[in-house]
Design an enzyme around this catalytic site. Structure first.
Site: not given
Length: 355
Positions: A119-121, A123, A241
């Site tokens: 997961l993105d940092r 999110s 995104r």
């Protein structure tokens, strides 16, 4: 700065074969041959420790990491990743969730949990880790097949892996629901200083990667915001995104990388809608995380993207009942449904827009 030494055979004047060794620059797409040697710059040896130090967590930190656990069985452990915590280590990252999980979430296993997706940092939400080498291998195949078979999976109501994200976006999509199929690729910006992901208009472009997302509007607000549910059928970097910002024209709140212009034009909420309480007062969170601020009532909101629900096969049951093989049909296994509550800043934004 990476070089490869390859063995090449050349014919001599007398017809014999002579072996010649040469150093050549390595490209990312190059494949290695047996006998090749790789040469790295000396700085790699200086910067990478010969033996990785095991991370130590104090009692407060360990309790915090364990409080994130949503589910565990002999095969997997599932956490609700907080926003602002990196999943993997890298330049400028002091602590990452994979290191913390290895230190705090092994429980009765001799092996540390292993990452199987990311997961993105900024999110948040459901992150699945394999507790053994075998379960991690099975989970890897599940997440990989999801992306590889995405085209054939569009109309499949019984997908073995389903993920649903909640996002708060600026604006409103033209249609209340739909399917985004827009290939993504990386472009270099700022004179080579950084890069970003964008939709590639020419699908024949070698750098284009298939990216498919289903979306559905959950709730619209008269203040210019919309809650939407996103279901990625592929797993590309920054897919949700970019699809929100470029395909739907509705960037995610807090996403300045892909929605800076929309944030610059964003109107402040009426004072009557803003929360007067100070949520951070008297609260401290380990690892320097800011989990209380960042709602739409503040000048600089955090990213509003959360993996809220995941459905996947019960890997533990599958490994108990059969000897796993590559052709085993996981669709026959009972599914696990995992749900993660919204992070504090998104819950406050939800409450504000519904007040």
């Amino acid at each position: 700065m990476v070089r490869r030494e390859s063995n090449t055979m050349e014919s001599t004047d007398v017809g014999a074969q002579a072996q010649e060794r040469s150093l050549k620059r390595v490209a990312a797409k190059d494949s290695m041959n047996g006998g090749d040697r790789i040469f790295l710059p000396i700085t790699v040896k200086q910067e990478v420790p010969s033996e990785k130090q095991k991370l130590y967590c104090n009692e407060e930190e360990a309790n915090f990491i364990r409080s994130l656990v949503l589910y565990k069985d002999p095969a997997i452990v599932v956490v609700n990743k907080p926003p602002g915590m990196a999943v993997q280590g890298g330049i400028g990252i002091k602590t990452s969730l994979d290191e913390l999980a290895a230190a705090c979430l092994s429980y009765d296993h001799s092996e540390p949990p292993r990452l199987v997706h990311r997961l993105d940092r900024d999110s948040s939400g459901i992150l699945v880790l394999g507790r053994t080498q075998i379960s991690a291998t099975v989970l890897h195949s599940i997440f990989r097949e999801k992306t590889c078979g995405a085209k054939d999976d569009i109309d499949n109501e019984e997908r073995i892996l389903q993920r649903k994200y909640w996002a708060l976006v600026i604006g409103s999509p033209r249609r209340p629901k739909g399917l985004i199929s827009a290939p993504l690729g990386k472009v270099v910006v700022d004179n080579g200083k950084s890069d970003r992901i964008t939709i590639i208009d020419n699908p024949q472009n070698m750098s284009a990667q298939l990216a498919i997302t289903e979306y559905q509007v959950i709730k619209s607000s008269c203040h210019g915001f919309t809650w939407i549910e996103l279901s990625p059928l592929t797993g590309r970097k920054h897919q949700l995104r970019v699809h929100c910002a470029e395909a739907l024209g509705t960037p995610i709140v807090g996403d300045l990388k892909y929605g800076w212009q929309a944030h610059r034009n964003l109107k402040q909420l009426p004072c009557s809608m803003k929360s007067n309480e100070n949520p951070t007062k008297g609260k401290t969170v380990p690892f320097g995380l800011d989990l209380e601020s960042g709602s739409i009532s503040e000048k600089h909101p955090h990213l509003h993207l959360h993996c809220k629900q995941t459905v996947l096969p019960n890997v533990s049951e599958a490994l108990q009942n059969v000897q796993f093989s590559s052709n085993y049909d996981l669709s026959e296994v009972e599914s696990l449904e995992l749900v993660a509550p919204l992070p504090s800043h998104m819950q406050r934004s939800w409450d504000i827009l519904n007040s």
